[in-house]
Design a protein around this motif. Structure first.
Motif, PDB file in Angstrom:
ATOM      1  N   ALA A 145     -22.156  -2.812   6.376  1.00 26.24           N
ATOM      2  CA  ALA A 145     -22.944  -2.150   5.344  1.00 26.24           C
ATOM      3  C   ALA A 145     -22.492  -0.696   5.253  1.00 26.24           C
ATOM      4  CB  ALA A 145     -24.428  -2.223   5.693  1.00 26.24           C
ATOM      5  N   GLN A 146     -22.710  -0.082   4.116  1.00 20.92           N
ATOM      6  CA  GLN A 146     -22.275   1.297   3.897  1.00 20.92           C
ATOM      7  C   GLN A 146     -22.881   2.281   4.906  1.00 20.92           C
ATOM      8  OE1 GLN A 146     -19.881   2.395   1.609  1.00 20.92           O
ATOM      9  NE2 GLN A 146     -19.546   0.198   1.567  1.00 20.92           N
ATOM     10  N   GLU A 147     -24.081   1.977   5.409  1.00 20.11           N
ATOM     11  CA  GLU A 147     -24.746   2.886   6.348  1.00 20.11           C
ATOM     12  C   GLU A 147     -24.411   2.576   7.816  1.00 20.11           C
ATOM     13  OE1 GLU A 147     -27.386  -0.573   5.467  1.00 20.11           O
ATOM     14  OE2 GLU A 147     -26.359   0.854   4.201  1.00 20.11           O
ATOM     15  N   ASP A 148     -23.610   1.551   8.079  1.00 20.27           N
ATOM     16  CA  ASP A 148     -23.200   1.241   9.449  1.00 20.27           C
ATOM     17  C   ASP A 148     -22.419   2.416  10.039  1.00 20.27           C
ATOM     18  OD1 ASP A 148     -24.380  -1.213   9.354  1.00 20.27           O
ATOM     19  OD2 ASP A 148     -22.516  -2.349   9.162  1.00 20.27           O
TER      20      ASP A 148
ATOM     21  N   THR B  59     -11.225  13.784  20.872  1.00 15.07           N
ATOM     22  CA  THR B  59     -12.664  13.568  20.963  1.00 15.07           C
ATOM     23  C   THR B  59     -13.055  12.357  20.126  1.00 15.07           C
ATOM     24  OG1 THR B  59     -13.063  15.053  19.087  1.00 15.07           O
ATOM     25  CG2 THR B  59     -13.194  16.026  21.288  1.00 15.07           C
ATOM     26  N   ASP B  60     -14.219  11.808  20.444  1.00 13.08           N
ATOM     27  CA  ASP B  60     -14.778  10.717  19.661  1.00 13.08           C
ATOM     28  C   ASP B  60     -15.762  11.304  18.658  1.00 13.08           C
ATOM     29  OD1 ASP B  60     -13.388   8.758  21.032  1.00 13.08           O
ATOM     30  OD2 ASP B  60     -14.940   8.583  22.567  1.00 13.08           O
ATOM     31  N   LYS B  61     -15.773  10.759  17.451  1.00  9.52           N
ATOM     32  CA  LYS B  61     -16.679  11.218  16.411  1.00  9.52           C
ATOM     33  C   LYS B  61     -17.333  10.014  15.763  1.00  9.52           C
ATOM     34  CE  LYS B  61     -14.028  15.355  15.528  1.00  9.52           C
ATOM     35  NZ  LYS B  61     -13.362  16.218  14.567  1.00  9.52           N
ATOM     36  N   LYS B  62     -18.491  10.237  15.150  1.00  9.98           N
ATOM     37  CA  LYS B  62     -19.183   9.172  14.441  1.00  9.98           C
ATOM     38  C   LYS B  62     -19.118   9.425  12.948  1.00  9.98           C
ATOM     39  CE  LYS B  62     -22.997   9.585  17.014  1.00  9.98           C
ATOM     40  NZ  LYS B  62     -24.394   9.387  17.412  1.00  9.98           N
ATOM     41  N   THR B  63     -19.002   8.355  12.203  1.00  9.11           N
ATOM     42  CA  THR B  63     -19.068   8.418  10.745  1.00  9.11           C
ATOM     43  C   THR B  63     -19.672   7.122  10.256  1.00  9.11           C
ATOM     44  OG1 THR B  63     -17.839   8.886   8.706  1.00  9.11           O
ATOM     45  CG2 THR B  63     -16.744   7.487  10.334  1.00  9.11           C
ATOM     46  N   THR B  64     -20.017   7.087   8.998  1.00  7.60           N
ATOM     47  CA  THR B  64     -20.536   5.861   8.401  1.00  7.60           C
ATOM     48  C   THR B  64     -19.405   5.178   7.637  1.00  7.60           C
ATOM     49  OG1 THR B  64     -21.201   7.006   6.389  1.00  7.60           O
ATOM     50  CG2 THR B  64     -22.860   6.814   8.145  1.00  7.60           C
TER      51      THR B  64
ATOM     52  N   ALA C 157     -14.955   7.240   1.670  1.00 10.36           N
ATOM     53  CA  ALA C 157     -14.727   8.409   0.814  1.00 10.36           C
ATOM     54  C   ALA C 157     -13.532   9.211   1.303  1.00 10.36           C
ATOM     55  CB  ALA C 157     -15.980   9.276   0.785  1.00 10.36           C
ATOM     56  N   ALA C 158     -13.404   9.378   2.617  1.00  9.89           N
ATOM     57  CA  ALA C 158     -12.285  10.136   3.174  1.00  9.89           C
ATOM     58  C   ALA C 158     -10.959   9.433   2.914  1.00  9.89           C
ATOM     59  CB  ALA C 158     -12.493  10.340   4.675  1.00  9.89           C
ATOM     60  N   VAL C 159     -10.936   8.124   3.051  1.00  5.05           N
ATOM     61  CA  VAL C 159      -9.711   7.366   2.799  1.00  5.05           C
ATOM     62  C   VAL C 159      -9.364   7.414   1.317  1.00  5.05           C
ATOM     63  CG1 VAL C 159      -8.701   5.050   2.791  1.00  5.05           C
ATOM     64  CG2 VAL C 159      -9.955   5.854   4.796  1.00  5.05           C
TER      65      VAL C 159
END
Length: 117
Positions: free
Chosen positions: A15-18, A29-34, A40-42
């Motif tokens: 889902a988009q909010e996952d 470093t590890d980062k979180k994104t949805t 959007a970044a891709v």
């Protein structure tokens, strides 16, 4: 080492909010994104013409063309002075000082494609 998911048929769709965990190799470093944030970044960084498996592994890509009129004499050779860049992911192409010169930064094979109209 990340584990590759091979059994997608038994998984529920994302889902988009996952939330996804992403490794930033620059800062280690590890980062979180949805999913929507990653999409959007891709999408913002996809070159004109889309992506292929080769474009995902090649950091040195460019697209250049001649926007202004240019004439050739039949049976002659000429350099085509490109004047417009769509993208240049590695900043390896010069259209100002050395018009149309691509500087290869890694050893290996280089594929150039062109189209004349």
């Amino acid at each position: 080492m990340a584990k590759q998911i091979t059994d997608n048929a038994s998984k529920s769709p994302v889902a988009q909010e996952d939330i996804l965990l992403v490794r930033d190799v620059t800062s280690n470093t590890d980062k979180k994104t949805t999913v929507s944030g990653l999409s959007a970044a891709v999408a913002a960084n996809v070159p004109e013409g889309g992506l292929s498996s080769k474009s995902l592994t090649n950091p040195h890509q460019f697209r250049v063309y001649r926007n202004a009129a240019f004439s050739l004499t039949a049976g002659s050779f000429a350099k085509i002075p490109y004047d417009t860049k769509s993208y240049d992911t590695g900043s390896n192409l010069d259209i100002v000082t050395n018009t149309g010169r691509f500087t290869a930064v890694t050893a290996g094979f280089i594929t150039l494609m062109r189209q004349f109209t």
